[in-house]
Write an enzyme that holds these catalytic residues in place. Structure first.
Site, short mmCIF file in Angstrom:
data_model
loop_
_atom_site.label_atom_id
_atom_site.label_comp_id
_atom_site.label_asym_id
_atom_site.label_seq_id
_atom_site.Cartn_x
_atom_site.Cartn_y
_atom_site.Cartn_z
CE LYS A 157 38.10 -7.82 -17.62
NZ LYS A 157 38.41 -8.74 -16.54
CG ASP A 181 36.30 -11.27 -14.79
OD1 ASP A 181 36.60 -12.24 -15.52
OD2 ASP A 181 36.54 -10.09 -15.12
P1 NDP Z 1 44.16 -2.93 -12.69
O1 NDP Z 1 45.17 -2.19 -13.50
O2 NDP Z 1 42.75 -2.44 -12.64
O3 NDP Z 1 44.69 -2.99 -11.15
C1 NDP Z 1 45.97 -3.39 -10.84
C2 NDP Z 1 46.18 -3.32 -9.30
O4 NDP Z 1 47.43 -3.96 -9.03
C3 NDP Z 1 46.27 -1.91 -8.74
O5 NDP Z 1 45.66 -1.89 -7.47
C4 NDP Z 1 47.79 -1.66 -8.63
O6 NDP Z 1 48.16 -0.78 -7.57
C5 NDP Z 1 48.27 -3.06 -8.29
N1 NDP Z 1 49.65 -3.33 -8.73
C6 NDP Z 1 50.13 -3.39 -10.00
N2 NDP Z 1 51.43 -3.73 -9.99
C7 NDP Z 1 51.80 -3.90 -8.69
C8 NDP Z 1 53.01 -4.26 -8.04
N3 NDP Z 1 54.13 -4.50 -8.73
N4 NDP Z 1 53.01 -4.36 -6.68
C9 NDP Z 1 51.88 -4.12 -5.96
N5 NDP Z 1 50.69 -3.76 -6.53
C10 NDP Z 1 50.65 -3.66 -7.87
O7 NDP Z 1 44.26 -4.41 -13.19
P2 NDP Z 1 43.09 -5.52 -13.25
O8 NDP Z 1 42.42 -5.58 -11.94
O9 NDP Z 1 42.27 -5.28 -14.46
O10 NDP Z 1 43.92 -6.87 -13.54
C11 NDP Z 1 44.82 -7.40 -12.58
C12 NDP Z 1 45.28 -8.79 -12.99
O11 NDP Z 1 44.21 -9.71 -12.99
C13 NDP Z 1 45.91 -8.88 -14.40
O12 NDP Z 1 47.14 -9.57 -14.26
C14 NDP Z 1 44.89 -9.69 -15.17
O13 NDP Z 1 45.51 -10.43 -16.21
C15 NDP Z 1 44.33 -10.59 -14.10
N6 NDP Z 1 42.98 -11.17 -14.38
C16 NDP Z 1 42.81 -12.53 -14.38
C17 NDP Z 1 41.56 -13.09 -14.62
C18 NDP Z 1 41.38 -14.58 -14.65
O14 NDP Z 1 40.38 -15.05 -15.19
N7 NDP Z 1 42.28 -15.37 -14.10
C19 NDP Z 1 40.36 -12.26 -14.85
C20 NDP Z 1 40.64 -10.84 -14.81
C21 NDP Z 1 41.91 -10.34 -14.59
P3 NDP Z 1 48.13 0.82 -7.74
O15 NDP Z 1 46.69 1.23 -7.54
O16 NDP Z 1 49.01 1.30 -6.64
O17 NDP Z 1 48.65 1.12 -9.12
#
Ligand code: NDP
Length: 267
Positions: A65, A101
């Site tokens: 994205k 989104d």
């Molecule tokens: P990113 O990789 O950009 O960000 C992930 C975030 O989650 C980071 O802040 C990371 O922390 C944190 N994180 C990951 N694993 C854990 C954990 N086990 N415990 C605590 N924090 C955690 O991901 P996106 O923002 O692109 O996507 C996130 C989710 O949103 C995905 O599951 C995606 O499928 C979903 N999504 C759903 C949509 C919908 O239409 N329903 C639309 C868009 C996305 P850190 O910085 O510390 O690594």
């Protein structure tokens, strides 16, 4: 023939082709348009692939994205502020970038009612879209992440507060949103139980962007008697808005929504 696609890596699990193709069919457009998926490993190739495939429009999902924003010719204001594009539209030899989104999330939480404050768990791309959407509605937003690094994403946003787990002082929030992938392929909560429980005790609503699964986050919300929902309506509404953008807003959104709702149930 207009061809649309969703780009991502991985992409085989994507429900977008099912949603868009059923809607195209029910709107009487299946002779002139179809929607497929494309697994793209190298995000720097996004727009060259878009052009090579002669696409009229595309959706972009994880992890491309940000690359979509960087490579489109003209990004709309919302996408530029959020820092990511999930919808590309070809128009007059230019490629336009949008983010559906954020408005998709707002539509999904409409029936929660009045929200004055929100805690967002996670600080990635989806957190930025959700945070931007909530701020546009005047909601007081706090972003909470397990680590410091990505919180810098929010430094240029005005009137936001943010913290990592160690620094978080708690507080009272109407809505709690999980934008992390905790619970997607595991049974983890996005933050420690002792941090979440007092927040849930005071909150009214919980929303998880993960869809099609009762995550530990949603189970805890249910145990705390919060109104809650998963991300399937956000997925639905971002797709409804994207399809209408592909056709320059000329389609009937209520009809797209009805078809895509049916397609989601077929899954
Ligand atoms: P990113 O990789 O950009 O960000 C992930 C975030 O989650 C980071 O802040 C990371 O922390 C944190 N994180 C990951 N694993 C854990 C954990 N086990 N415990 C605590 N924090 C955690 O991901 P996106 O923002 O692109 O996507 C996130 C989710 O949103 C995905 O599951 C995606 O499928 C979903 N999504 C759903 C949509 C919908 O239409 N329903 C639309 C868009 C996305 P850190 O910085 O510390 O690594």
């Amino acid at each position: 023939m207009m061809i649309f696609a969703v780009f991502g890596n991985p992409i085989s699990h994507s429900v977008s082709p099912r949603l868009h193709n059923l809607a195209l069919g029910e709107l009487g457009l299946s002779r002139e348009a179809l929607y497929t998926r494309y697994e793209l490993a190298d995000g720097s190739q996004l727009i060259s692939k878009f052009k090579e495939l002669k696409l009229s429009g595309a959706n972009v999902t994880v992890p491309h994205k940000e690359a979509a924003l960087a490579q489109c010719d003209i990004a709309d204001e919302t996408a530029a502020k959020i820092g990511s594009v999930n919808t590309l539209v070809s128009r007059d030899d230019k490629i336009y970038g949008y983010n559906t989104d954020a408005p998709g999330f707002l539509r999904a939480i409409e029936d929660f009612g009045q929200i004055n404050s929100a805690l967002i768990l996670g600080a990635g791309g989806t957190a930025r879209a959700v945070a931007y959407a909530l701020k546009s509605r005047g909601v007081r937003v706090c972003v909470l992440n397990r680590s410091e690094g990505r919180l810098a994403n929010f430094a240029e946003y005005e009137n936001f507060s943010w913290a990592n787990f160690a620094e978080f002082k708690g507080g009272k929030f109407d809505l709690v949103v999980n934008t992390t992938s905790a619970g997607l392929k595991d049974e983890n909560l996005p933050a420690p139980t002792e941090l979440l429980r007092p927040i849930f005790d005071e909150a009214k609503f919980a929303f998880d962007v993960i869809y099609g699964k009762k995550t530990p986050f949603l189970n805890l919300a249910a145990a705390s008697r919060l109104a809650h929902k998963d991300g399937s309506e956000m997925l639905l509404f971002q797709a409804v808005l994207a399809l209408n953008l592909f056709f320059d807003g000329s389609l009937d959104e209520a009809k797209i929504q009805a078809s895509m709702q049916k397609a989601l149930r077929l899954g």
